[in-house]
Design a protein around this motif. Structure first.
Motif, PDB file in Angstrom:
ATOM      1  N   ALA A 114     -31.219 -65.854 -24.878  1.00 17.24           N
ATOM      2  CA  ALA A 114     -30.961 -64.425 -24.679  1.00 17.24           C
ATOM      3  C   ALA A 114     -31.017 -64.051 -23.203  1.00 17.24           C
ATOM      4  O   ALA A 114     -30.151 -63.318 -22.701  1.00 17.24           O
ATOM      5  CB  ALA A 114     -31.978 -63.598 -25.466  1.00 17.24           C
ATOM      6  N   ILE A 115     -32.021 -64.560 -22.497  1.00 19.65           N
ATOM      7  CA  ILE A 115     -32.162 -64.267 -21.071  1.00 19.65           C
ATOM      8  C   ILE A 115     -30.969 -64.820 -20.299  1.00 19.65           C
ATOM      9  O   ILE A 115     -30.390 -64.162 -19.430  1.00 19.65           O
ATOM     10  CB  ILE A 115     -33.474 -64.855 -20.519  1.00 19.65           C
ATOM     11  N   THR A 116     -30.603 -66.067 -20.631  1.00 17.52           N
ATOM     12  CA  THR A 116     -29.481 -66.702 -19.939  1.00 17.52           C
ATOM     13  C   THR A 116     -28.190 -65.961 -20.201  1.00 17.52           C
ATOM     14  O   THR A 116     -27.390 -65.727 -19.283  1.00 17.52           O
ATOM     15  CB  THR A 116     -29.343 -68.172 -20.381  1.00 17.52           C
ATOM     16  N   LEU A 117     -27.968 -65.563 -21.457  1.00 23.39           N
ATOM     17  CA  LEU A 117     -26.746 -64.846 -21.802  1.00 23.39           C
ATOM     18  C   LEU A 117     -26.641 -63.546 -21.031  1.00 23.39           C
ATOM     19  O   LEU A 117     -25.560 -63.177 -20.546  1.00 23.39           O
ATOM     20  CB  LEU A 117     -26.700 -64.569 -23.314  1.00 23.39           C
ATOM     21  N   ASP A 118     -27.745 -62.843 -20.885  1.00 22.54           N
ATOM     22  CA  ASP A 118     -27.732 -61.584 -20.144  1.00 22.54           C
ATOM     23  C   ASP A 118     -27.364 -61.802 -18.676  1.00 22.54           C
ATOM     24  O   ASP A 118     -26.783 -60.934 -18.031  1.00 22.54           O
ATOM     25  CB  ASP A 118     -29.098 -60.895 -20.230  1.00 22.54           C
ATOM     26  N   GLY A 119     -27.732 -62.974 -18.137  1.00 24.56           N
ATOM     27  CA  GLY A 119     -27.465 -63.225 -16.732  1.00 24.56           C
ATOM     28  C   GLY A 119     -26.136 -63.877 -16.441  1.00 24.56           C
ATOM     29  O   GLY A 119     -25.662 -63.840 -15.300  1.00 24.56           O
ATOM     30  N   VAL A 120     -25.504 -64.462 -17.457  1.00 23.71           N
ATOM     31  CA  VAL A 120     -24.248 -65.177 -17.243  1.00 23.71           C
ATOM     32  C   VAL A 120     -23.141 -64.284 -16.680  1.00 23.71           C
ATOM     33  O   VAL A 120     -22.473 -64.673 -15.709  1.00 23.71           O
ATOM     34  CB  VAL A 120     -23.789 -65.866 -18.537  1.00 23.71           C
ATOM     35  N   PRO A 121     -22.881 -63.103 -17.244  1.00 18.40           N
ATOM     36  CA  PRO A 121     -21.785 -62.281 -16.700  1.00 18.40           C
ATOM     37  C   PRO A 121     -21.963 -61.948 -15.224  1.00 18.40           C
ATOM     38  O   PRO A 121     -21.000 -62.017 -14.448  1.00 18.40           O
ATOM     39  CB  PRO A 121     -21.838 -61.006 -17.558  1.00 18.40           C
ATOM     40  N   GLU A 122     -23.188 -61.588 -14.839  1.00 23.10           N
ATOM     41  CA  GLU A 122     -23.430 -61.234 -13.444  1.00 23.10           C
ATOM     42  C   GLU A 122     -23.232 -62.429 -12.518  1.00 23.10           C
ATOM     43  O   GLU A 122     -22.632 -62.311 -11.450  1.00 23.10           O
ATOM     44  CB  GLU A 122     -24.854 -60.684 -13.301  1.00 23.10           C
ATOM     45  N   ASN A 123     -23.743 -63.588 -12.916  1.00 20.03           N
ATOM     46  CA  ASN A 123     -23.619 -64.769 -12.063  1.00 20.03           C
ATOM     47  C   ASN A 123     -22.193 -65.282 -12.013  1.00 20.03           C
ATOM     48  O   ASN A 123     -21.734 -65.767 -10.978  1.00 20.03           O
ATOM     49  CB  ASN A 123     -24.579 -65.858 -12.544  1.00 20.03           C
ATOM     50  N   LEU A 124     -21.477 -65.202 -13.132  1.00 18.89           N
ATOM     51  CA  LEU A 124     -20.059 -65.563 -13.112  1.00 18.89           C
ATOM     52  C   LEU A 124     -19.299 -64.632 -12.190  1.00 18.89           C
ATOM     53  O   LEU A 124     -18.459 -65.068 -11.390  1.00 18.89           O
ATOM     54  CB  LEU A 124     -19.476 -65.491 -14.526  1.00 18.89           C
ATOM     55  N   ALA A 125     -19.602 -63.342 -12.287  1.00 21.81           N
ATOM     56  CA  ALA A 125     -18.938 -62.364 -11.420  1.00 21.81           C
ATOM     57  C   ALA A 125     -19.220 -62.650  -9.953  1.00 21.81           C
ATOM     58  O   ALA A 125     -18.320 -62.593  -9.109  1.00 21.81           O
ATOM     59  CB  ALA A 125     -19.402 -60.951 -11.782  1.00 21.81           C
ATOM     60  N   LEU A 126     -20.469 -62.964  -9.632  1.00 20.92           N
ATOM     61  CA  LEU A 126     -20.822 -63.250  -8.242  1.00 20.92           C
ATOM     62  C   LEU A 126     -20.135 -64.520  -7.758  1.00 20.92           C
ATOM     63  O   LEU A 126     -19.626 -64.580  -6.639  1.00 20.92           O
ATOM     64  CB  LEU A 126     -22.339 -63.386  -8.100  1.00 20.92           C
ATOM     65  N   GLY A 127     -20.100 -65.542  -8.609  1.00 20.38           N
ATOM     66  CA  GLY A 127     -19.473 -66.796  -8.225  1.00 20.38           C
ATOM     67  C   GLY A 127     -18.005 -66.642  -7.892  1.00 20.38           C
ATOM     68  O   GLY A 127     -17.534 -67.141  -6.866  1.00 20.38           O
ATOM     69  N   VAL A 128     -17.270 -65.911  -8.730  1.00 15.39           N
ATOM     70  CA  VAL A 128     -15.834 -65.751  -8.478  1.00 15.39           C
ATOM     71  C   VAL A 128     -15.585 -64.755  -7.355  1.00 15.39           C
ATOM     72  O   VAL A 128     -14.588 -64.858  -6.629  1.00 15.39           O
ATOM     73  CB  VAL A 128     -15.083 -65.323  -9.757  1.00 15.39           C
ATOM     74  N   ALA A 129     -16.479 -63.781  -7.181  1.00 17.87           N
ATOM     75  CA  ALA A 129     -16.290 -62.795  -6.113  1.00 17.87           C
ATOM     76  C   ALA A 129     -16.424 -63.440  -4.742  1.00 17.87           C
ATOM     77  O   ALA A 129     -15.810 -62.981  -3.767  1.00 17.87           O
ATOM     78  CB  ALA A 129     -17.291 -61.657  -6.256  1.00 17.87           C
ATOM     79  N   LEU A 130     -17.206 -64.503  -4.648  1.00 15.50           N
ATOM     80  CA  LEU A 130     -17.438 -65.156  -3.361  1.00 15.50           C
ATOM     81  C   LEU A 130     -16.380 -66.207  -3.036  1.00 15.50           C
ATOM     82  O   LEU A 130     -16.449 -66.826  -1.973  1.00 15.50           O
ATOM     83  CB  LEU A 130     -18.828 -65.802  -3.346  1.00 15.50           C
ATOM     84  N   ILE A 131     -15.421 -66.414  -3.936  1.00 12.93           N
ATOM     85  CA  ILE A 131     -14.335 -67.345  -3.643  1.00 12.93           C
ATOM     86  C   ILE A 131     -13.365 -66.685  -2.663  1.00 12.93           C
ATOM     87  O   ILE A 131     -12.821 -65.617  -2.919  1.00 12.93           O
ATOM     88  CB  ILE A 131     -13.574 -67.741  -4.927  1.00 12.93           C
TER      89      ILE A 131
END
Length: 231
Positions: free
Chosen positions: A96-113
């Protein structure tokens, strides 16, 4: 190198927040206000840093469809985790904790490309700000439920490491994809972030912060706009 440092620092905020919740004191009202502020900033950042740039690389209709798909995928996955796995077991809690954080981290990862940390200043700052009270509140609840402080800190540390690695992997794996494909991924991530805000962040902030939530969200919006304007 700097984008990787940004992602690690943002994820490490989960560990700092967990320590804050385990060893410090944070009132429900304060937590609700901070969560609302971070949520408002994150909502605007998802639009300014992800959706708006993506619509210049793909059609508006494709981008909007990807946003909706991202929101649906997150909402369904979140529902399944809560209803079928629960949050009581260690595995279910970590999921549950990981799922909540996945969208934000995915967003950050692609935003920094293709951009530097300053180019995604609003998004990275918003995620960092949201990670602190989220981890603090979650860690405090775990301790109150009878889990040891060592176990709680270990769980949040593992989550931070997992999310940092996921963000770094996504950033590296997606770095060479065509711009139109990357645009769709950005919109999908933004939709998942919006879904998490609607189902997790804002309901929690209102329960704990009350009517202060409205003002805090507005302050978060202003902060995100100002951060975006200096990038």
């Amino acid at each position: 190198m700097l984008p990787a440092v940004v992602m690690v620092v943002v994820s490490a905020a989960l560990i700092v927040g967990a320590a804050w919740g385990v060893f410090g004191r944070l009132s429900d009202r304060t937590e609700g206000v901070v969560v609302a502020l971070a949520g408002g900033a994150l909502m605007v950042s998802a639009v300014l840093e992800l959706i708006e740039p993506a619509t210049r690389q793909t059609s508006v209709w494709v981008g909007c469809a990807a946003v909706l798909v991202g929101a649906v995928v997150f909402t369904v996955a979140d529902h399944l985790v809560k209803q079928r796995w629960g949050r009581d077991s260690g595995g279910g809690l970590l999921a549950a904790i990981t799922l909540d954080g996945v969208p934000e981290n995915l967003a950050l990862g692609v935003a920094l490309i293709g951009t530097g940390p300053l180019g995604a200043a609003a998004l990275s700052g918003s995620i960092l700000l949201s990670n602190l009270p989220e981890a603090a509140g979650g860690a405090r609840d775990m301790v109150e439920d009878g889990r040891s402080r060592r176990a709680v800190m270990g769980l949040w540390t593992a989550t931070a490491v997992l999310l940092a690695l996921a963000a770094l992997a996504g950033n590296l794996l997606l770095a060479g994809v065509p711009d139109d494909v990357l645009a769709v991924v950005r919109c999908f991530a933004a939709g998942a972030v919006v879904g998490s805000l609607a189902t997790e962040v804002f309901p929690k902030s209102y329960r704990e912060g009350g009517y202060r939530t409205g003002l805090a969200v507005a302050v978060g919006v202003v902060v995100a706009v100002l951060l975006s304007s200096v990038s």
